[in-house]
Scaffold this active site. Structure first.
Site, PDB file in Angstrom:
ATOM      1  N   ARG A  72       0.841  -1.203   0.000  1.00 61.00           N
ATOM      2  CA  ARG A  72       0.000   0.000   0.000  1.00 61.00           C
ATOM      3  C   ARG A  72       0.875   1.252   0.000  1.00 61.00           C
ATOM      4  O   ARG A  72       0.577   2.228  -0.701  1.00 61.00           O
ATOM      5  CB  ARG A  72      -0.933  -0.010   1.225  1.00 61.00           C
ATOM      6  N   HIS A 121      -6.564   7.813  11.956  1.00 63.56           N
ATOM      7  CA  HIS A 121      -6.203   6.386  11.896  1.00 63.56           C
ATOM      8  C   HIS A 121      -4.731   6.165  11.571  1.00 63.56           C
ATOM      9  O   HIS A 121      -4.342   5.103  11.073  1.00 63.56           O
ATOM     10  CB  HIS A 121      -7.111   5.655  10.895  1.00 63.56           C
ATOM     11  N   CYS A 129       7.778   0.781  16.930  1.00 62.93           N
ATOM     12  CA  CYS A 129       8.086  -0.481  17.606  1.00 62.93           C
ATOM     13  C   CYS A 129       6.799  -1.051  18.205  1.00 62.93           C
ATOM     14  O   CYS A 129       5.995  -0.306  18.770  1.00 62.93           O
ATOM     15  CB  CYS A 129       9.108  -0.212  18.719  1.00 62.93           C
ATOM     16  N   CYS A 161      13.120  -3.576  15.910  1.00 61.71           N
ATOM     17  CA  CYS A 161      13.357  -2.289  16.581  1.00 61.71           C
ATOM     18  C   CYS A 161      14.837  -2.174  16.940  1.00 61.71           C
ATOM     19  O   CYS A 161      15.416  -3.098  17.506  1.00 61.71           O
ATOM     20  CB  CYS A 161      12.503  -2.202  17.843  1.00 61.71           C
ATOM     21  N   CYS A 164      15.062  -2.380  20.955  1.00 60.55           N
ATOM     22  CA  CYS A 164      14.734  -3.553  21.774  1.00 60.55           C
ATOM     23  C   CYS A 164      14.562  -4.827  20.949  1.00 60.55           C
ATOM     24  O   CYS A 164      14.154  -5.852  21.494  1.00 60.55           O
ATOM     25  CB  CYS A 164      13.462  -3.272  22.564  1.00 60.55           C
ATOM     26  N   GLY A 201     -16.146  11.432   0.565  1.00 59.46           N
ATOM     27  CA  GLY A 201     -15.586  10.119   0.259  1.00 59.46           C
ATOM     28  C   GLY A 201     -15.456   9.181   1.425  1.00 59.46           C
ATOM     29  O   GLY A 201     -14.477   8.428   1.535  1.00 59.46           O
ATOM     30  N   THR A 202     -16.438   9.213   2.328  1.00 63.51           N
ATOM     31  CA  THR A 202     -16.415   8.226   3.412  1.00 63.51           C
ATOM     32  C   THR A 202     -17.774   7.529   3.524  1.00 63.51           C
ATOM     33  O   THR A 202     -18.820   8.158   3.331  1.00 63.51           O
ATOM     34  CB  THR A 202     -16.039   8.836   4.770  1.00 63.51           C
TER      35      THR A 202
HETATM   36  C1  BV8 Z   1     -11.955   0.931  18.602  1.00 61.10           C
HETATM   37  C2  BV8 Z   1      -6.330   2.275   9.518  1.00 61.10           C
HETATM   38  C3  BV8 Z   1     -11.876   0.357  20.897  1.00 61.10           C
HETATM   39  C4  BV8 Z   1      -5.774   0.943   9.162  1.00 61.10           C
HETATM   40  C5  BV8 Z   1      -8.722   1.998   9.955  1.00 61.10           C
HETATM   41  C6  BV8 Z   1     -19.572   1.414  17.290  1.00 61.10           C
HETATM   42  C7  BV8 Z   1     -20.432   0.761  16.484  1.00 61.10           C
HETATM   43  C8  BV8 Z   1     -19.980  -0.338  15.714  1.00 61.10           C
HETATM   44  C9  BV8 Z   1     -18.647  -0.761  15.732  1.00 61.10           C
HETATM   45  C10 BV8 Z   1     -17.784  -0.087  16.531  1.00 61.10           C
HETATM   46  C11 BV8 Z   1     -18.230   0.976  17.323  1.00 61.10           C
HETATM   47  N1  BV8 Z   1     -17.171   1.439  17.999  1.00 61.10           N
HETATM   48  C12 BV8 Z   1     -16.058   0.701  17.671  1.00 61.10           C
HETATM   49  C13 BV8 Z   1     -16.419  -0.236  16.786  1.00 61.10           C
HETATM   50  C14 BV8 Z   1     -15.516  -1.196  16.183  1.00 61.10           C
HETATM   51  C15 BV8 Z   1     -14.753  -0.627  14.962  1.00 61.10           C
HETATM   52  C16 BV8 Z   1     -15.722  -0.213  13.891  1.00 61.10           C
HETATM   53  O1  BV8 Z   1     -16.078   0.930  13.742  1.00 61.10           O
HETATM   54  N2  BV8 Z   1     -16.140  -1.227  13.105  1.00 61.10           N
HETATM   55  C17 BV8 Z   1     -17.051  -0.920  11.970  1.00 61.10           C
HETATM   56  C18 BV8 Z   1     -16.483  -1.550  10.723  1.00 61.10           C
HETATM   57  C19 BV8 Z   1     -18.402  -1.442  12.247  1.00 61.10           C
HETATM   58  N3  BV8 Z   1     -13.921   0.502  15.359  1.00 61.10           N
HETATM   59  C20 BV8 Z   1     -12.676   0.225  15.824  1.00 61.10           C
HETATM   60  O2  BV8 Z   1     -12.206  -0.893  15.936  1.00 61.10           O
HETATM   61  C21 BV8 Z   1     -11.843   1.431  16.245  1.00 61.10           C
HETATM   62  N4  BV8 Z   1     -11.219   1.163  17.496  1.00 61.10           N
HETATM   63  O3  BV8 Z   1     -13.154   1.001  18.626  1.00 61.10           O
HETATM   64  O4  BV8 Z   1     -11.178   0.606  19.678  1.00 61.10           O
HETATM   65  C22 BV8 Z   1     -10.982   0.812  21.934  1.00 61.10           C
HETATM   66  C23 BV8 Z   1     -11.270   1.994  22.548  1.00 61.10           C
HETATM   67  C24 BV8 Z   1     -10.448   2.424  23.583  1.00 61.10           C
HETATM   68  C25 BV8 Z   1      -9.349   1.633  23.950  1.00 61.10           C
HETATM   69  C26 BV8 Z   1      -9.050   0.463  23.271  1.00 61.10           C
HETATM   70  C27 BV8 Z   1      -9.870   0.045  22.219  1.00 61.10           C
HETATM   71  C28 BV8 Z   1     -10.676   1.667  15.244  1.00 61.10           C
HETATM   72  C29 BV8 Z   1     -11.171   1.918  13.884  1.00 61.10           C
HETATM   73  C30 BV8 Z   1     -10.005   2.301  12.948  1.00 61.10           C
HETATM   74  C31 BV8 Z   1      -9.519   1.135  12.133  1.00 61.10           C
HETATM   75  N5  BV8 Z   1      -8.493   1.547  11.171  1.00 61.10           N
HETATM   76  N6  BV8 Z   1      -7.739   2.393   9.097  1.00 61.10           N
HETATM   77  C32 BV8 Z   1      -5.585   0.760   7.680  1.00 61.10           C
HETATM   78  O5  BV8 Z   1      -5.888   1.666   6.893  1.00 61.10           O
HETATM   79  O6  BV8 Z   1      -5.102  -0.321   7.310  1.00 61.10           O
HETATM   80  S1  BV8 Z   1     -10.379   2.146   9.430  1.00 61.10           S
HETATM   81  C33 BV8 Z   1     -10.308   2.260   7.699  1.00 61.10           C
HETATM   82  O7  BV8 Z   1     -11.568   1.860   7.258  1.00 61.10           O
HETATM   83  C34 BV8 Z   1     -10.136   3.644   7.129  1.00 61.10           C
HETATM   84  O8  BV8 Z   1      -9.224   4.412   7.861  1.00 61.10           O
HETATM   85  C35 BV8 Z   1     -11.548   4.205   7.209  1.00 61.10           C
HETATM   86  O9  BV8 Z   1     -11.812   4.723   8.466  1.00 61.10           O
HETATM   87  C36 BV8 Z   1     -12.383   2.974   7.035  1.00 61.10           C
HETATM   88  C37 BV8 Z   1     -12.862   2.899   5.630  1.00 61.10           C
HETATM   89  O10 BV8 Z   1     -13.885   3.820   5.534  1.00 61.10           O
HETATM   90  P1  BV8 Z   1     -13.863   4.935   4.368  1.00 61.10           P
HETATM   91  O11 BV8 Z   1     -12.613   5.725   4.470  1.00 61.10           O
HETATM   92  O12 BV8 Z   1     -15.148   5.608   4.460  1.00 61.10           O
HETATM   93  O13 BV8 Z   1     -13.716   4.083   3.033  1.00 61.10           O
HETATM   94  P2  BV8 Z   1     -14.735   3.029   2.414  1.00 61.10           P
HETATM   95  O14 BV8 Z   1     -13.934   2.255   1.459  1.00 61.10           O
HETATM   96  O15 BV8 Z   1     -15.494   2.349   3.469  1.00 61.10           O
HETATM   97  O16 BV8 Z   1     -15.781   3.942   1.612  1.00 61.10           O
HETATM   98  C38 BV8 Z   1     -15.332   4.764   0.576  1.00 61.10           C
HETATM   99  C39 BV8 Z   1     -16.476   5.738   0.303  1.00 61.10           C
HETATM  100  O17 BV8 Z   1     -16.031   6.649  -0.693  1.00 61.10           O
HETATM  101  C40 BV8 Z   1     -17.741   5.074  -0.212  1.00 61.10           C
HETATM  102  O18 BV8 Z   1     -18.875   5.647   0.428  1.00 61.10           O
HETATM  103  C41 BV8 Z   1     -17.739   5.405  -1.712  1.00 61.10           C
HETATM  104  O19 BV8 Z   1     -19.042   5.578  -2.223  1.00 61.10           O
HETATM  105  C42 BV8 Z   1     -16.996   6.730  -1.721  1.00 61.10           C
HETATM  106  N7  BV8 Z   1     -16.251   7.012  -2.959  1.00 61.10           N
HETATM  107  C43 BV8 Z   1     -15.672   6.124  -3.799  1.00 61.10           C
HETATM  108  N8  BV8 Z   1     -15.030   6.816  -4.816  1.00 61.10           N
HETATM  109  C44 BV8 Z   1     -15.214   8.134  -4.562  1.00 61.10           C
HETATM  110  C45 BV8 Z   1     -15.986   8.269  -3.366  1.00 61.10           C
HETATM  111  N9  BV8 Z   1     -16.325   9.457  -2.854  1.00 61.10           N
HETATM  112  C46 BV8 Z   1     -15.916  10.589  -3.536  1.00 61.10           C
HETATM  113  N10 BV8 Z   1     -15.168  10.535  -4.664  1.00 61.10           N
HETATM  114  C47 BV8 Z   1     -14.811   9.336  -5.208  1.00 61.10           C
HETATM  115  N11 BV8 Z   1     -14.087   9.309  -6.327  1.00 61.10           N
END
Ligand code: BV8
Length: 258
Positions: A72, A121, A129, A161, A164, A201-202
Site C-alpha cells: 500500500r 487512523h 516499535c 526495533c 529492543c 468520500g467516506t
Molecule cells: C476501537 C487504519 C476500541 C488501518 C482503519 C460502534 C459501532 C460499531 C462498531 C464499533 C463501534 N465502535 C467501535 C467499533 C468497532 C470498529 C468499527 O467501527 N467497526 C465498523 C467496521 C463497524 N472501530 C474500531 O475498531 C476502532 N477502534 O473502537 O477501539 C478501543 C477503545 C479504547 C481503547 C481500546 C480500544 C478503530 C477503527 C479504525 C480502524 N483503522 N484504518 C488501515 O488503513 O489499514 S479504518 C479504515 O476503514 C479507514 O481508515 C476508514 O476509516 C475505514 C474505511 O472507511 P472509508 O474511508 O469511508 O472508506 P470506504 O472504502 O469504506 O468507503 C469509501 C467511500 O467513498 C464510499 O462511500 C464510496 O461511495 C466513496 N467514494 C468512492 N469513490 C469516490 C468516493 N467518494 C468521492 N469521490 C470518489 N471518487
C-alpha cells in the site's frame, strides 16, 4: 447538481467562518489508491481489509501484514494528489479557520499542501516499535527500490526495533485499537466549533471517526456530503452532492469564489 450547487452551497461556503473537511478513502480513489470497500487483490485477495488491519492478523502472520502495508505504501508513493485534494487547499486559503480531518493513512493531503492534516487512523509513513511506541523506527532501504515491488505484492518480514529488537509495526490504528487521543480530541473540538462540515468520500461506518460529522450536525453546523453513493450520513447531511470528490470539490470552489 447544477441547480443546487452554484447558489446555496457556494453561498454557505462563502459565508462560513469555521470549516471542517472530513475525508475518507473516496478522496484518494481518483489518485489510484483503492478504497477499503474495493476487494483486495494479489496475495491478499482471500482476505478483507478489516481482517488484515488488526493486531491479531499481524501477530498471526507479520510478513503477510507487513507486506500488505509495504504494498500500500508503494502504491501511495506512486500516486499524486488529485483535484479534490487541491480544491481543499483552496478552501483553506479562503477560510483561514479550516481543519482537515482524515481517516486515510496516505499522505496525499500533505502533498497537496495541507501539512496540518489530522490523521485519526495514523499513517503509512510512521512505523513504530510494537513494544514501545516511543522507540523510533524507520523503513529498511529497499535495495532495488520500489520498482522491484511485484504488482501482486509479496510477504516481507517487518524490521526489528533498533532499541529492543521487537518487531516494528505500521503506524496505523488497527480495528480494536484506540485512536490517537490528541487527534480525536482536536477533531471533536473542531467539529463542535465549525459552522460548515464537508464530509467527502467516506462510508461513515467506522467508529469513533464516524461520530465527527454527527458532532458537527448536533452542534448546529451545516453538513454537506460529497459521495457518488448514498451512506448513513445522508440523514444528517443538509445537502448531499452525488458525485466524485475530484469533480465536485473544484466545481464547488469555483462557484464559491469565481
Ligand atoms: C476501537 C487504519 C476500541 C488501518 C482503519 C460502534 C459501532 C460499531 C462498531 C464499533 C463501534 N465502535 C467501535 C467499533 C468497532 C470498529 C468499527 O467501527 N467497526 C465498523 C467496521 C463497524 N472501530 C474500531 O475498531 C476502532 N477502534 O473502537 O477501539 C478501543 C477503545 C479504547 C481503547 C481500546 C480500544 C478503530 C477503527 C479504525 C480502524 N483503522 N484504518 C488501515 O488503513 O489499514 S479504518 C479504515 O476503514 C479507514 O481508515 C476508514 O476509516 C475505514 C474505511 O472507511 P472509508 O474511508 O469511508 O472508506 P470506504 O472504502 O469504506 O468507503 C469509501 C467511500 O467513498 C464510499 O462511500 C464510496 O461511495 C466513496 N467514494 C468512492 N469513490 C469516490 C468516493 N467518494 C468521492 N469521490 C470518489 N471518487
Amino acid at each position: 447538481m447544477e441547480e443546487v450547487l452554484p447558489h446555496r452551497v457556494a453561498q454557505l461556503l462563502r459565508d462560513a467562518r469555521r470549516v471542517v473537511i472530513f475525508t475518507g478513502a473516496g478522496i484518494s480513489a481518483e489518485s489510484g489508491v483503492p478504497t477499503f470497500r474495493d476487494d483486495l487483490t494479489g496475495l491478499w485477495a482471500r482476505f478483507d481489509a478489516q481482517q488484515l488491519a488488526t493486531a491479531e492478523a499481524f501477530h498471526a502472520d507479520p510478513d503477510l501484514v507487513w507486506g500488505w502495508y509495504e504494498w500500500r505504501r508503494a502504491r501511495v508513493r506512486r500516486a499524486e494528489p488529485n483535484s479534490g485534494h487541491l480544491a481543499i487547499t483552496t478552501i483553506e486559503s479562503r477560510i483561514p479557520d479550516s481543519t482537515v480531518i482524515t481517516q486515510n493513512v496516505d499522505d496525499l493531503h500533505e502533498r497537496a499542501g495541507t501539512p496540518a492534516t489530522i490523521h485519526l487512523h495514523g499513517s503509512l509513513f510512521a512505523p513504530r516499535c510494537t513494544a514501545a511506541a516511543a522507540h523510533p523506527a524507520t523503513f529498511p532501504d529497499q535495495p532495488d527500490g520500489e520498482a522491484a515491488e511485484p504488482h501482486e505484492g509479496r510477504r516481507i518480514s517487518p524490521p526489528r526495533c533498533a532499541s529492543c529488537r521487537e518487531l516494528v509495526r505500521p503506524g496505523v490504528v488497527w480495528f480494536g485499537e484506540a485512536l490517537p487521543e490528541a487527534a480525536l480530541t482536536a477533531a471533536a473540538e473542531a467539529a463542535t466549533a465549525c459552522d460548515v462540515l464537508l464530509t467527502v468520500g467516506t462510508s461513515g461506518v467506522v467508529y469513533p471517526a464516524a461520530e465527527i460529522p454527527r458532532i458537527a450536525a448536533s452542534s448546529g453546523a451545516t453538513v454537506i456530503q460529497v459521495n457518488p453513493q448514498p451512506t448513513p450520513l445522508d440523514r444528517i447531511a443538509a445537502i448531499n452532492l452525488r458525485g466524485s470528490a475530484a469533480q465536485v470539490l473544484p466545481t464547488l470552489v469555483a462557484a464559491a469564489w469565481r
